[in-house]
Design a protein around this motif. Structure first.
Motif, mmCIF file in Angstrom:
data_model
loop_
_atom_site.group_PDB
_atom_site.id
_atom_site.type_symbol
_atom_site.label_atom_id
_atom_site.label_comp_id
_atom_site.label_asym_id
_atom_site.label_seq_id
_atom_site.Cartn_x
_atom_site.Cartn_y
_atom_site.Cartn_z
ATOM 1 N N ASP A 1 -4.338 5.476 2.638
ATOM 2 C CA ASP A 1 -3.633 4.423 2.834
ATOM 3 C C ASP A 1 -3.809 3.783 4.293
ATOM 4 O OD1 ASP A 1 -1.258 2.514 3.397
ATOM 5 O OD2 ASP A 1 0.248 4.164 2.656
ATOM 6 N N HIS B 1 -1.169 12.115 0.015
ATOM 7 C CA HIS B 1 -0.996 10.749 0.489
ATOM 8 C C HIS B 1 -1.522 10.835 2.114
ATOM 9 C CE1 HIS B 1 1.684 6.907 1.504
ATOM 10 N NE2 HIS B 1 0.455 6.731 1.839
ATOM 11 N N CYS C 1 1.412 4.005 -2.734
ATOM 12 C CA CYS C 1 0.557 5.283 -2.689
ATOM 13 C C CYS C 1 1.762 6.435 -3.100
ATOM 14 C CB CYS C 1 0.236 5.468 -1.417
ATOM 15 S SG CYS C 1 -1.516 4.611 -1.081
ATOM 16 N N SER C 2 2.847 6.108 -2.662
ATOM 17 C CA SER C 2 4.027 7.007 -2.526
ATOM 18 C C SER C 2 4.256 7.276 -4.032
ATOM 19 C CB SER C 2 5.390 6.552 -2.009
ATOM 20 O OG SER C 2 5.081 6.175 -0.597
ATOM 21 N N LYS D 1 0.800 -1.256 -0.038
ATOM 22 C CA LYS D 1 0.059 0.178 -0.178
ATOM 23 C C LYS D 1 0.910 1.184 0.094
ATOM 24 C CE LYS D 1 -2.234 -1.127 3.905
ATOM 25 N NZ LYS D 1 -1.453 -2.593 3.876
ATOM 26 N N THR D 2 1.848 1.411 0.972
ATOM 27 C CA THR D 2 2.759 2.464 1.183
ATOM 28 C C THR D 2 3.335 3.102 -0.144
ATOM 29 O OG1 THR D 2 2.349 2.313 3.569
ATOM 30 C CG2 THR D 2 4.097 3.880 2.788
ATOM 31 N N ASN E 1 -1.460 8.639 4.967
ATOM 32 C CA ASN E 1 -1.438 7.188 5.695
ATOM 33 C C ASN E 1 -2.007 7.370 6.808
ATOM 34 O OD1 ASN E 1 0.244 5.345 7.160
ATOM 35 N ND2 ASN E 1 1.925 5.259 5.687
#
Ligand code: ADP
Ligand code: MN
Length: 179
Positions: A84, A38, A27-28, A23-24, A40
């Protein structure tokens, strides 16, 4: 025409999935490609203290879902967010234009979580979460079926393809009621 307060001009995307599915990372890269923000949620919980203490067994904060939703409301209303988080049933349905569930082969996920230092119950419960497709089921019961999409995230090539697909979607998104 915008109605019922749904006036955002940029889309909100939710990227969910079992911890370790990417996910991270995804997303980044999406943020770089789209200029969206983003969010988080795990980091937000830690930095703003939006929790009810520490879970010893799972070694994580016990998220306070109401505090998290209150904290996020204004920016979600504004639009342009990539959220995220490894859960999705407590966010208001109206927040999202697209819900992406990342999925990873069990043995690949096992290796990723092990190298992250997960072991014991924390490791096995996350692997089971992936085997039983808990997040896909959660997404499908929480959001309209036409906005939920499952994407495979086993390899670097998968990440590139997913980022391309989602960037295209974000760039082509228009507020509902306009053409
Ligand atoms: P999550 O945010 O879902 O917990 P991360 O993005 O932090 O997952 O990824 C966990 C680890 O797995 C990182 O080391 C990342 O580089 C790696 N990883 C994630 N997705 C992939 C993928 N599709 N291919 C190869 N490595 C990946
Ligand atoms: Mn993450």
């Amino acid at each position: 025409m915008a109605s019922g307060g749904m006036t955002r001009t940029r889309p909100n995307l939710l990227v969910t999935g079992t911890p370790g599915t990417g996910k991270t990372t995804t997303c980044s890269l999406l943020v770089e490609a789209t200029g969206l923000r983003h969010v988080n949620v795990g980091e937000l919980v830690n930095t703003k203290g939006l929790h009810d203490g520490w879970d010893e067994e799972f070694e994580c904060h016990v998220i306070n879902e109401d505090l998290v939703c209150d904290e996020m409301e204004d920016m979600m209303e504004e639009g342009g967010n990539i959220v995220d988080y490894h859960g999705c049933d407590f966010f208001p349905e109206r927040w999202f234009d697209r819900v992406v569930v990342l999925q990873t082969d069990n043995s690949i996920l096992h290796d990723r979580l092990t190298s992250r230092g997960y072991m014991g119950v924390k490791l096995t419960s996350n692997i089971e979460c992936e085997i039983f497709q808990v997040l896909l089921e959660e997404a499908r019961t929480s959001y309209p079926e036409d906005i939920v999409v499952a994407l495979q995230s086993d390899t670097i090539e998968d990440i590139s393809r997913n980022v391309t697909i989602l960037t295209e979607w974000a760039n082509n998104w228009r507020p509902s009621g306009t053409s």
